[in-house]
Motif scaffolding. Sequence first.
Motif, mmCIF file in Angstrom:
data_model
loop_
_atom_site.group_PDB
_atom_site.id
_atom_site.type_symbol
_atom_site.label_atom_id
_atom_site.label_comp_id
_atom_site.label_asym_id
_atom_site.label_seq_id
_atom_site.Cartn_x
_atom_site.Cartn_y
_atom_site.Cartn_z
ATOM 1 N N ILE A 1 -3.632 17.414 10.985
ATOM 2 C CA ILE A 1 -3.523 16.575 12.178
ATOM 3 C C ILE A 1 -2.064 16.352 12.543
ATOM 4 C CG2 ILE A 1 -5.715 15.374 11.816
ATOM 5 C CD1 ILE A 1 -4.084 13.032 10.654
ATOM 6 N N ALA A 2 -1.843 16.062 13.819
ATOM 7 C CA ALA A 2 -0.528 15.671 14.322
ATOM 8 C C ALA A 2 -0.685 14.329 15.016
ATOM 9 C CB ALA A 2 0.006 16.713 15.301
ATOM 10 N N THR A 3 0.281 13.450 14.872
ATOM 11 C CA THR A 3 0.181 12.140 15.507
ATOM 12 C C THR A 3 0.362 12.274 17.011
ATOM 13 O OG1 THR A 3 2.534 11.565 15.420
ATOM 14 C CG2 THR A 3 1.209 11.132 13.441
ATOM 15 N N ASN A 4 -0.140 11.301 17.725
ATOM 16 C CA ASN A 4 0.000 11.328 19.182
ATOM 17 C C ASN A 4 1.453 11.172 19.612
ATOM 18 O OD1 ASN A 4 -2.711 11.692 19.335
ATOM 19 N ND2 ASN A 4 -3.198 9.649 20.100
ATOM 20 N N GLN A 5 2.244 10.491 18.813
ATOM 21 C CA GLN A 5 3.669 10.409 19.125
ATOM 22 C C GLN A 5 4.296 11.803 19.089
ATOM 23 O OE1 GLN A 5 6.582 8.882 16.177
ATOM 24 N NE2 GLN A 5 7.124 7.361 17.740
ATOM 25 N N PRO B 1 2.551 6.636 16.768
ATOM 26 C CA PRO B 1 2.746 7.402 15.531
ATOM 27 C C PRO B 1 1.636 7.175 14.504
ATOM 28 C CG PRO B 1 4.189 5.490 15.546
ATOM 29 C CD PRO B 1 3.554 5.548 16.902
ATOM 30 N N ASP B 2 0.784 6.170 14.724
ATOM 31 C CA ASP B 2 -0.297 5.870 13.783
ATOM 32 C C ASP B 2 -1.642 6.444 14.218
ATOM 33 O OD1 ASP B 2 1.404 4.261 12.152
ATOM 34 O OD2 ASP B 2 1.172 2.615 13.587
ATOM 35 N N VAL B 3 -1.687 7.024 15.406
ATOM 36 C CA VAL B 3 -2.958 7.427 16.006
ATOM 37 C C VAL B 3 -2.993 8.945 16.161
ATOM 38 C CG1 VAL B 3 -4.526 7.030 17.948
ATOM 39 C CG2 VAL B 3 -2.976 5.211 17.215
ATOM 40 N N PHE B 4 -4.175 9.524 16.039
ATOM 41 C CA PHE B 4 -4.323 10.977 16.085
ATOM 42 C C PHE B 4 -5.734 11.326 16.551
ATOM 43 C CE2 PHE B 4 -5.311 9.288 11.928
ATOM 44 C CZ PHE B 4 -6.538 9.854 11.618
ATOM 45 N N PHE B 5 -5.928 12.590 16.873
ATOM 46 C CA PHE B 5 -7.252 13.111 17.200
ATOM 47 C C PHE B 5 -7.712 14.021 16.066
ATOM 48 C CE2 PHE B 5 -5.848 11.906 21.418
ATOM 49 C CZ PHE B 5 -7.012 11.437 22.014
ATOM 50 N N ARG C 1 -17.749 24.537 22.111
ATOM 51 C CA ARG C 1 -17.121 23.241 22.362
ATOM 52 C C ARG C 1 -16.591 22.642 21.065
ATOM 53 N NH1 ARG C 1 -20.552 20.088 27.098
ATOM 54 N NH2 ARG C 1 -20.297 21.718 28.688
ATOM 55 N N LEU C 2 -15.352 22.171 21.133
ATOM 56 C CA LEU C 2 -14.721 21.474 20.019
ATOM 57 C C LEU C 2 -14.507 20.026 20.446
ATOM 58 C CD1 LEU C 2 -13.856 24.590 19.793
ATOM 59 C CD2 LEU C 2 -12.106 23.760 18.230
ATOM 60 N N VAL C 3 -15.086 19.105 19.702
ATOM 61 C CA VAL C 3 -15.027 17.687 20.049
ATOM 62 C C VAL C 3 -14.090 16.980 19.074
ATOM 63 C CG1 VAL C 3 -16.339 15.569 20.386
ATOM 64 C CG2 VAL C 3 -17.365 17.783 20.964
ATOM 65 N N TYR C 4 -13.090 16.306 19.633
ATOM 66 C CA TYR C 4 -12.105 15.562 18.847
ATOM 67 C C TYR C 4 -12.258 14.074 19.139
ATOM 68 C CZ TYR C 4 -9.917 20.162 18.396
ATOM 69 O OH TYR C 4 -9.671 21.492 18.137
ATOM 70 N N ARG C 5 -12.044 13.257 18.109
ATOM 71 C CA ARG C 5 -12.174 11.815 18.287
ATOM 72 C C ARG C 5 -10.876 11.113 17.907
ATOM 73 N NH1 ARG C 5 -16.670 7.569 16.034
ATOM 74 N NH2 ARG C 5 -15.836 5.785 17.177
ATOM 75 N N LEU C 6 -10.546 10.090 18.677
ATOM 76 C CA LEU C 6 -9.351 9.291 18.438
ATOM 77 C C LEU C 6 -9.549 8.421 17.196
ATOM 78 C CD1 LEU C 6 -6.600 8.739 19.895
ATOM 79 C CD2 LEU C 6 -7.708 6.761 20.965
ATOM 80 N N ALA C 7 -8.489 8.304 16.379
ATOM 81 C CA ALA C 7 -8.550 7.501 15.156
ATOM 82 C C ALA C 7 -7.145 7.042 14.797
ATOM 83 C CB ALA C 7 -9.157 8.313 14.008
#
Length: 579
Positions: free
Chosen positions: A62-66, A115-119, A142-148
């Motif tokens: 995973i990579a952070t949203n930041q 920086p703490d949130v990712f998909f 289809r690839l489904v990603y969820r925010l966490a």
Amino acid sequence: MSLFKHSLPAILALAFALAAPVAHAADPILLVTSPVALQAAEKSGADFAHWVGGATASKDGIATNQALMGSPSWSSIVDPLRESIAGIQRRDKQAGVGVSRYPHRLFDARWLTSPDVFFELVGVANRMDRRPFQSGACGETRLVYRLAYRTAAMQSRLPMTVNVELRGDAPDADGSCASSARRWQPPQAMAANDDEALGRWLVSADGPLAPQRLAHARIAQITTNLQSVRWPSAVRPDLGGHAEYMLRAFRWNAGTRRFDVGPLENTPDVARLKANAPLRKELQQWLQQPANLRALDEATLQIPEKFLATEAVSVAPRGQERLANRPFAQLFAASEWQAMPDSRTLQSPQAVLRRLDDLSCAGCHQSRAVAGFHLLGVDRRGASRTFTVGNALALPHSPHMQDELARRATYVRAALTTPRPDPFRPLAEPDDVTAMTSSATATVGASCEPSRITRSANPWLDRAEKLPRIACEGTASVCETTSVGFPGGMCSGPCNPLDKNGTCGGIAILSDFNQCLAANKPFGECLARHTRPGNLRSCSAQQPCRDDYICAQAEGQPEGRGACIPPYFLFQMRVDGHS
């Protein structure tokens, strides 16, 4: 190898499934939700950063949203979402981020750059049945990603998904999609329960997610679904709360290496069409063409983009009873349509409108859904990145998807031998959702406070008119009321191990629980201190919860079984209380 790779015991008892734990090798996979398999796929190229670029995934895929914000392609999705969220706050002065300050709790747009949130990848779906929607391709993957998020104090998933829709391979020379169907068959040598090997195979050269099939040129669109705002039951006591879900679509622009805002499939721009009578008439005339009515009946309709919206909102609870979830019913009266006697779903003018709404984004996401979603992912101790006791789903998907998997299996199996399988999809919600029970008493989990919706195109104006209460079965039973967060009321009582339909679970003490969250106490602490035991309806894939309730994990229950509770009693299903 199982046809459905959820790794949930006995989750799908389909007529064609074999009794043995390992299905025949000819069964193509339809859906992968195993956290181990998906994390293996992420580490091998199917991570979210692959689609939006500009960031290197960490060792766990995973990579952070930041980190993603360094990419213009991610910014091209974030900016329209942030603007829409800001628009909600401009229109609604009671909306904002936080539990203590705002009665209307808003999605925190900072999550999209935190920086703490990712998909994380929560599902890979074989959508060969979407062939009618993808000219020159064998449907979609289809690839489904969820925010966490994960912080030192808390961790949880959040109510947002991103769906990457990829065009499938081209049909075979004979016009069939048999090769594509076979591509979803895992190697016979793969052990049935080796989920890590499954994940690696998915992205291997021979797998359905091989590198060439994950190219940006394959992107049909990316769709987002997020809970934009939630009103607690204290604010909307007649409905047991109110939540809105923002739906958007984006298309890849290879020239700019960014995503452009796109139209929502079969979702009319209600405001624009109401303001433009000739355009509304043109849409109606187009829909009434015989070929288009046939496509409507079989659910393969594709409305031209000139009529479509680029943003829609679905609302909960009460699904199709809410006019906001029925855009065509807002545009047209039933008297403007005629029945198609030889059809499968258009047997009356009202049914024509019902089918149209069923194909819209808002209508779909509020039909036998899990609080506006159909796929949310598996919560598994020791495997899921953010697993927390008391904040876990027992099932990864909605009751509608449960039925859909059986239909898709029939289609994909037929594709192995049939050039053009029947693409017909029945209504997501075939029964009359306004029908009220006439039972004198109600068992555990059943509705005890029925009501009738007085509806408006503006969902804020919807009202629930109370009908006579239904007595709950048993001398010690109680009716948990709508006003404290149980839509339609819910029969409960003391935990009873002899109740074959019941499971002992925790019921939040609403005011104390919310005050605890408002004081920024950890969710686990609030859960431990401000819940009480109660008898809840048992649930599983074969025994789904009723509308507006979800199947949550319950102590002592095996994987795939749980207890029915209102969705917003689970921390991961609400936007508020996380920050």
